[in-house]
Design an enzyme around this catalytic site. Sequence first.
Site, PDB file in Angstrom:
ATOM      1  N   CYS A  98       0.854  -1.181   0.000  1.00  0.00           N
ATOM      2  CA  CYS A  98       0.000   0.000   0.000  1.00  0.00           C
ATOM      3  C   CYS A  98       0.896   1.238   0.000  1.00  0.00           C
ATOM      4  CB  CYS A  98      -0.903   0.002   1.225  1.00  0.00           C
ATOM      5  SG  CYS A  98       0.005   0.110   2.796  1.00  0.00           S
ATOM      6  N   HIS A 104       5.446  -5.094   8.732  1.00  0.00           N
ATOM      7  CA  HIS A 104       5.340  -6.453   9.250  1.00  0.00           C
ATOM      8  C   HIS A 104       5.520  -7.490   8.141  1.00  0.00           C
ATOM      9  CE1 HIS A 104       3.071  -5.139  13.136  1.00  0.00           C
ATOM     10  NE2 HIS A 104       4.376  -5.061  13.251  1.00  0.00           N
ATOM     11  N   CYS A 116       2.729   5.831   8.869  1.00  0.00           N
ATOM     12  CA  CYS A 116       1.785   6.007   7.773  1.00  0.00           C
ATOM     13  C   CYS A 116       0.900   7.222   8.064  1.00  0.00           C
ATOM     14  CB  CYS A 116       0.915   4.765   7.624  1.00  0.00           C
ATOM     15  SG  CYS A 116      -0.413   4.949   6.413  1.00  0.00           S
ATOM     16  N   GLU A 150       0.576  -0.454  16.364  1.00  0.00           N
ATOM     17  CA  GLU A 150      -0.286   0.679  16.033  1.00  0.00           C
ATOM     18  C   GLU A 150      -1.191   1.038  17.210  1.00  0.00           C
ATOM     19  OE1 GLU A 150      -3.985   1.779  13.112  1.00  0.00           O
ATOM     20  OE2 GLU A 150      -2.473   0.389  12.321  1.00  0.00           O
ATOM     21  N   CYS A 168      -7.959   1.536   6.861  1.00  0.00           N
ATOM     22  CA  CYS A 168      -7.381   2.256   5.727  1.00  0.00           C
ATOM     23  C   CYS A 168      -7.910   1.728   4.401  1.00  0.00           C
ATOM     24  CB  CYS A 168      -5.851   2.207   5.774  1.00  0.00           C
ATOM     25  SG  CYS A 168      -5.123   0.684   5.156  1.00  0.00           S
ATOM     26  N   SER A 194      -1.198  -8.005  10.689  1.00  0.00           N
ATOM     27  CA  SER A 194      -2.621  -8.049  11.008  1.00  0.00           C
ATOM     28  C   SER A 194      -3.473  -8.121   9.752  1.00  0.00           C
ATOM     29  CB  SER A 194      -3.005  -6.808  11.830  1.00  0.00           C
ATOM     30  OG  SER A 194      -4.391  -6.768  12.059  1.00  0.00           O
ATOM     31  N   ASN A 195      -3.139  -7.307   8.748  1.00  0.00           N
ATOM     32  CA  ASN A 195      -3.997  -7.297   7.561  1.00  0.00           C
ATOM     33  C   ASN A 195      -3.895  -8.599   6.777  1.00  0.00           C
ATOM     34  OD1 ASN A 195      -2.247  -6.676   4.902  1.00  0.00           O
ATOM     35  ND2 ASN A 195      -1.347  -5.566   6.610  1.00  0.00           N
TER      36      ASN A 195
END
Length: 321
Positions: free
Chosen positions: A24, A53, A108, A138, A206, A235-236
């Site tokens: 991203c 990560h 970010c 985060e 996001c 995590s994502n």
Amino acid sequence: MAVDRLAVMTEAKRVVVAAPRGYCAGVDRAVITVERALEVYGAPVYVRKQIVHNRHVVEEFEARGAIFVDDLAEVPAGATVVFSAHGVAPSVHADAAARGLRTIDATCPLVTRVHNEAKKFAAQGVDIVLIGHAGHEEVEGTTGEAPDSITLVERPEDVDALVLRDPSRVTFLTQTTLSVDETAETIARIRTKFPLLTDRSRDDICYATQNRQAAVKHIAADADLVIVVGSSNSSNSVRLVEVAKEAGAKDARRVDNASEIDVAWLEGVDRVGVTSGASVPESLVQGVCSFLEAHGFPPAVEEVLIEEKTFFGLPRELNAR
């Protein structure tokens, strides 16, 4: 006429790669930040926590002279240190200044926006319900912006036990990399429990997390197996596995790279979906596609759901260099 059995078998199989996937804008910015810092200041450049990560990204930077640390106490006085894309608490900035460290903040911008929201609501005396995962960097950074005003919830059912100072002065914030669907359920519970909620028009998940989840849903319903490329602490990436299963994939697995694929997963499988988390280099996705080709699958086709054009400039500390 002789029948080519391999050709027939391959024709019956299909590999679909989701788009968008991979880096991203925030990750791309963070990676370029470390690359640029190494060019400008030379090795070693210290990085607090993993810049993103993904262990492959970290290992590549280590080979180039980056040193990753968990605590600023490990950074020599006066050295250069990069703060990761996940953000840090104000106390970390203060500690770095006290030790005379040269800092480059690769947080970010979308995480920074959440930090600013936390500070704004705390200044107004509003209690903040932060939806996120305990221990995630985060979440730690956001909580550090307003520790006396933030209460963390991880799951929808956690909302039922919430007791806050003033039920009429409550709002919510979210970690940027959560499951869109589960977060919506959690927010709905918060609205029910606190009907006087200082409401917000959106969550903080996001654009990239939302787009990657939408793209994997698009390919999962018709998949026997979805392979998500991403590290276990991403995590994502972990959410993408969950979303794929919820969207109808018969099976979904996360791997760091092609070497972690178990060929047993491919038994009886004709339709494979492939995607990757927001911290994953495209080369790792292509490695998975090559692995599948080597095991009887045809070349992958890409299905593009959304075109992404978001771009973030480098941290201000590098703008003048």
